[in-house]
Design a protein around this motif. Sequence first.
Motif, short mmCIF file in Angstrom:
data_model
loop_
_atom_site.label_atom_id
_atom_site.label_comp_id
_atom_site.label_asym_id
_atom_site.label_seq_id
_atom_site.Cartn_x
_atom_site.Cartn_y
_atom_site.Cartn_z
N PHE A 157 -54.09 -15.57 17.83
CA PHE A 157 -54.88 -16.68 17.65
C PHE A 157 -55.53 -17.06 16.43
N GLY A 158 -54.81 -17.63 15.51
CA GLY A 158 -55.25 -17.77 14.11
C GLY A 158 -54.51 -17.29 13.25
N ASN A 159 -53.70 -16.13 13.28
CA ASN A 159 -52.72 -15.50 12.26
C ASN A 159 -51.34 -15.82 12.82
N SER A 160 -50.71 -15.51 14.01
CA SER A 160 -49.57 -15.93 14.38
C SER A 160 -49.44 -17.37 14.54
N LEU A 161 -50.56 -17.93 15.34
CA LEU A 161 -50.60 -19.27 15.47
C LEU A 161 -51.74 -19.74 14.59
N THR A 162 -51.36 -20.57 13.78
CA THR A 162 -52.44 -21.05 12.57
C THR A 162 -52.58 -22.48 12.87
N ILE A 163 -53.86 -22.80 12.62
CA ILE A 163 -54.13 -24.23 12.78
C ILE A 163 -53.63 -25.10 11.52
N LYS A 164 -53.31 -26.19 11.93
CA LYS A 164 -52.94 -27.30 11.03
C LYS A 164 -53.99 -27.82 9.97
N ARG A 165 -55.21 -28.17 10.88
CA ARG A 165 -56.31 -28.64 10.10
C ARG A 165 -57.57 -27.87 10.50
N TRP A 166 -58.37 -27.79 9.55
CA TRP A 166 -59.62 -27.13 10.13
C TRP A 166 -60.61 -27.61 11.20
N ASP B 168 -59.56 -28.06 13.95
CA ASP B 168 -59.10 -27.34 15.20
C ASP B 168 -59.42 -26.16 15.28
N LEU B 169 -60.40 -25.53 14.91
CA LEU B 169 -60.68 -24.09 14.38
C LEU B 169 -61.22 -23.53 15.91
N TRP B 170 -61.63 -24.11 16.80
CA TRP B 170 -61.92 -23.54 18.21
C TRP B 170 -60.64 -23.04 18.72
N LEU B 171 -59.40 -23.33 18.05
CA LEU B 171 -58.17 -22.74 18.64
C LEU B 171 -58.20 -21.09 17.83
N VAL C 105 -50.48 -25.10 14.53
CA VAL C 105 -50.47 -25.61 15.97
C VAL C 105 -51.85 -26.68 15.90
N THR C 106 -51.91 -27.53 16.94
CA THR C 106 -53.14 -28.38 17.07
C THR C 106 -53.78 -28.48 18.57
N THR C 107 -54.71 -29.01 18.43
CA THR C 107 -55.38 -29.15 19.87
C THR C 107 -54.31 -29.86 20.90
N GLU C 108 -54.12 -30.88 20.45
CA GLU C 108 -53.30 -31.81 21.27
C GLU C 108 -51.99 -31.07 21.73
N GLN C 109 -51.26 -30.18 21.07
CA GLN C 109 -50.30 -29.53 21.40
C GLN C 109 -50.83 -28.35 22.56
#
Length: 469
Positions: A332-341, A343-346, A437-441
């Motif tokens: 969570f963060g490395n393999s799945l990386t946020i598109k925009r900051w 969404d950092l809670w992801l 990834v995004t929160t919406e996804q």
Amino acid sequence: MRFARGGLAVVAALTTLVACSPGDEPPPAGNSVIAEERVGAAGIGDPDFPNDGNGGYDVAHYDLAVGYSPADKRLDGVATIRAAATQDLIRFNLDFTGLHVRGITVDGAPATFSRQGDELTVRPAKMITARSDFTVKVTYSGRPRPANDSANLGTYGFIPTSDGAFVASEPNGSKTWFPANDHPADKATFDFTITVPAGVTALANGEMTAEPTTKGGKTTYRWSERHPMATYLATATLGKFELRQGKTASGIPALAATDPRFKRSLDALYTRSAEITDYWATVFGPYPFSSTGGIVDDYSAGYALENQTKPLYGGFAPDEAIIAHELAHQWFGNSLTIKRWKDLWLNEGFATYAEWLWSEHKGKKTAEATFNELHARPASDPMWAYPPGRAKPDDLFNQSVYTRGGMTLHALRKAIGDETFFTLLRAWTSEHRYGNVTTEQFIDLAERLSGKDLDPLFDAWLFRPERPA
């Protein structure tokens, strides 16, 4: 990222401007719009950090050749960047600060360039056409100056130490030591060739591709990270280290390294990192990378960073909870990386919840007990006023992003049940492996797997500035 001691972090958006190279000529009259369409944007499109990253191209690979002398803190580097143009380009930008640029070529031909703030503007000898691949080579040198936000995050980026360097770059410190498209939305693979004085060890992401070679009092190390990686996760941590290498019980190569000051923690770091990596693979899905481990350096950063394959602990021996947090970030963060900051809670909410899951797994405090303790905080607690689903650019690492982010996941777990919840975690990491990834996804996937309307739950926990009922 995890703070070793209580604290928050603030990251200020950079406000640099872009300048044309001295060799730029004004476009012919009537063609200004066409010319402008051929200029790569100075930012990648993140409105909270408008000058981070760059537009007009996608990076595929960084080949970084770096020589560093701890005695005089001098770095000499050559960055070779392979990229693909997403539009016609008469010029484009790289994020780079502090160090002196000695020369740039594009596809082997000399290019003109200029600098303003943290923006390095490159104009190739001829236009790069849309959908074509190109290679940029930047030669540079000087004394790296790390980024600094003294009020909150502190110092990050390439940080010189007495015996080498501590390199932890979240959120945008990679530009302090190599030119880059410095935003998590553009991931790439990496090769590192690092030359240091004999007796100094160079540690980077991925795996060593050749045995170190020593000549003329200098040793060269070669590392390669073959999986896509955000620039802020790249490291070239240098110094004197005690090493332990081997494999986890499931067969994943593992490396632990500690500064001699923390030698007593080496075995615990190695053993716990291996154990936790293997356990998370049973919870979150297969481990996404080719090696695991961790580094403890003698620099009192006060935080840990999830550098891909080698989490970095700044000046302290991590306990199990922090190791569990940083290794959960590999998913969570490395393999799945946020598109925009925003969404950092992801990243941080998931890694925080992993701490609670590890405690539960070890027969200590359950995630439910942790959740209930936190939820009992009064409505006046500042955590409730900061909705974690929208990380603020001037308060990016607020504790709510971590704690209330983790609570969101537990509230979701209670709403959809354990079977669906853990199926969801594995599906999330599988469907978006190595992607952005995004929160919406995540919300869409949770609703699809549970068959429930979860908008009220996510709205209450992620987006409302109040204590959820």
